[in-house]
Design a protein around this motif. Structure first.
Motif, short mmCIF file in Angstrom:
data_model
loop_
_atom_site.label_atom_id
_atom_site.label_comp_id
_atom_site.label_asym_id
_atom_site.label_seq_id
_atom_site.Cartn_x
_atom_site.Cartn_y
_atom_site.Cartn_z
N ASP A 244 0.80 -1.23 0.00
CA ASP A 244 0.00 0.00 0.00
C ASP A 244 0.84 1.28 0.00
O ASP A 244 0.30 2.38 0.13
CB ASP A 244 -0.99 0.01 1.17
N GLY A 245 2.17 1.15 -0.13
CA GLY A 245 3.01 2.33 -0.25
C GLY A 245 3.55 2.88 1.05
O GLY A 245 4.27 3.88 1.05
N THR A 246 3.24 2.23 2.18
CA THR A 246 3.72 2.74 3.46
C THR A 246 5.23 2.70 3.56
O THR A 246 5.86 3.64 4.05
CB THR A 246 3.10 1.94 4.62
N ILE A 247 5.85 1.61 3.09
CA ILE A 247 7.31 1.51 3.12
C ILE A 247 7.93 2.64 2.30
O ILE A 247 8.89 3.29 2.74
CB ILE A 247 7.78 0.14 2.59
N ASP A 248 7.40 2.89 1.12
CA ASP A 248 7.92 3.97 0.28
C ASP A 248 7.79 5.32 0.97
O ASP A 248 8.69 6.17 0.90
CB ASP A 248 7.19 4.01 -1.06
N ALA A 249 6.67 5.53 1.66
CA ALA A 249 6.46 6.80 2.36
C ALA A 249 7.45 6.97 3.51
O ALA A 249 7.97 8.07 3.74
CB ALA A 249 5.03 6.88 2.89
N LEU A 250 7.74 5.90 4.24
CA LEU A 250 8.73 5.96 5.31
C LEU A 250 10.12 6.25 4.75
O LEU A 250 10.89 7.02 5.34
CB LEU A 250 8.74 4.65 6.10
N ASN A 251 10.44 5.62 3.63
CA ASN A 251 11.75 5.88 3.01
C ASN A 251 11.88 7.35 2.62
O ASN A 251 12.94 7.97 2.83
CB ASN A 251 11.93 5.00 1.78
N LYS A 252 10.84 7.90 2.05
CA LYS A 252 10.87 9.32 1.67
C LYS A 252 11.03 10.20 2.90
O LYS A 252 11.83 11.15 2.91
CB LYS A 252 9.61 9.70 0.91
N LYS A 253 10.27 9.90 3.95
CA LYS A 253 10.33 10.73 5.16
C LYS A 253 11.72 10.74 5.78
O LYS A 253 12.26 11.80 6.11
CB LYS A 253 9.31 10.21 6.19
N TRP A 254 12.32 9.55 5.93
CA TRP A 254 13.56 9.45 6.70
C TRP A 254 14.83 9.57 5.88
O TRP A 254 15.88 9.92 6.41
CB TRP A 254 13.57 8.15 7.50
N PHE A 255 14.75 9.30 4.57
CA PHE A 255 15.97 9.36 3.76
C PHE A 255 16.02 10.57 2.85
O PHE A 255 17.09 10.93 2.37
CB PHE A 255 16.12 8.09 2.91
N LEU A 256 14.89 11.20 2.60
CA LEU A 256 14.87 12.38 1.72
C LEU A 256 14.48 13.65 2.45
O LEU A 256 15.11 14.69 2.27
CB LEU A 256 13.89 12.14 0.56
N ASP A 257 13.47 13.57 3.31
CA ASP A 257 12.92 14.78 3.93
C ASP A 257 13.56 15.14 5.26
O ASP A 257 13.76 16.31 5.57
CB ASP A 257 11.40 14.65 4.13
N TYR A 258 13.91 14.11 6.06
CA TYR A 258 14.39 14.39 7.42
C TYR A 258 15.88 14.71 7.42
O TYR A 258 16.67 14.07 6.74
CB TYR A 258 14.15 13.18 8.33
#
Length: 262
Positions: A244-258
């Motif tokens: 459902d894309g949750t893993i992708d969203a976590l990757n974006k949050k912690w590896f790109l945005d944070y």
């Protein structure tokens, strides 16, 4: 076109609902999770708030909702984690643990929730070597590692000469301590998967950089005592999060945005 778009959205919603409906319900069971809190951005102590945060904490919170468990956290050093989980002192361990056959003899692994590549971290001004081969050729160059970790074994067998007692590898209790030794000039190289490598380089304010080619890939999984009945429900939750894309969203949050330390 609008009808097709609505139909597609409905199918995605139906698929995600079906995935959620198929997940087991563990009736609020208490699960004690142990971690090290020393591996940003997977899990670490926020320098601003003092709270333990990271990719794995967010993932575990999501999993807890999906399979209805109550999570309690404890801390332990890396070298004691696998033995402690193996002995049943904790229900689950998380700290970016590479799935390896030798470890699977002592603990059960979940399915992989992340794949990463091994990288070489050096000080930004380093110009004496540019890759694993040129590092190995410099007899006075030193590497830092935690004993028993994937970076340690990659350093021994893929960078140096296969001697686990090689004096060019200086051992430290935590990954953070290896990076600190690098920054202060006590050692010249630290190996890390791309997860931590990119996080530390980004947080170094130009003090560190990544050099050379990647030294292979590794898959991360959660660990459990052998025969744990938590493995199947956790795997089901991980599969649903990928779907459902949750893993992708976590990757974006912690590896790109944070930004660590911001």
């Amino acid at each position: 076109m609008k009808f097709l778009a609505l139909t597609a959205a409905a199918l995605v919603l139906f698929a995600n609902t079906s995935i959620a409906a198929d997940l087991p319900d563990l009736s609020g069971k208490t699960v004690v999770v142990v971690t090290e809190n020393a591996y940003p951005p997977l899990q670490f102590v926020d320098p601003k708030s003092g709270d333990a945060i990271g990719w794995e904490y967010d993932a575990m919170a999501d999993i807890a909702k999906r399979i209805n468990i109550t999570v309690e956290y404890d801390n332990i050093s890396w070298d004691a984690m696998i033995p402690a989980v193996s002995e049943g002192q904790f229900d689950l361990g998380m700290t970016g643990i590479t799935i390896r056959e030798d470890r699977a003899e002592k603990v059960d692994f979940s399915d992989a929730y992340m794949r990463s590549e091994m990288m070489m971290i050096v000080r930004s001004e380093e110009d004496r070597f540019t890759d694993a081969k040129s590092f190995a050729a410099g007899d006075d160059l030193l590497m830092a590692a935690q004993p028993g970790t994937t970076p340690f074994y990659v350093g021994v067998y893929d960078v140096l000469d296969g001697d686990e007692a090689n004096p060019r590898i200086k051992l430290f209790e935590t990954f953070g301590a290896t990076v600190q030794a690098l920054r202060t000039g006590d050692v010249d190289l630290v190996l890390s998967d791309s997860t931590a490598a990119n996080g530390y380089v980004e947080a170094s304010n130009g003090g560190l950089k990544i050099i050379g080619d990647t030294l292979g890939t590794e898959d991360f999984g959660f660990i459990f005592p052998k025969g744990s009945d938590l493995v199947a429900p956790m795997n089901a939750a991980i599969a649903a999060m990928k779907a459902d894309g949750t893993i992708d969203a976590l990757n974006k949050k912690w590896f790109l945005d944070y930004k660590i330390g911001q």
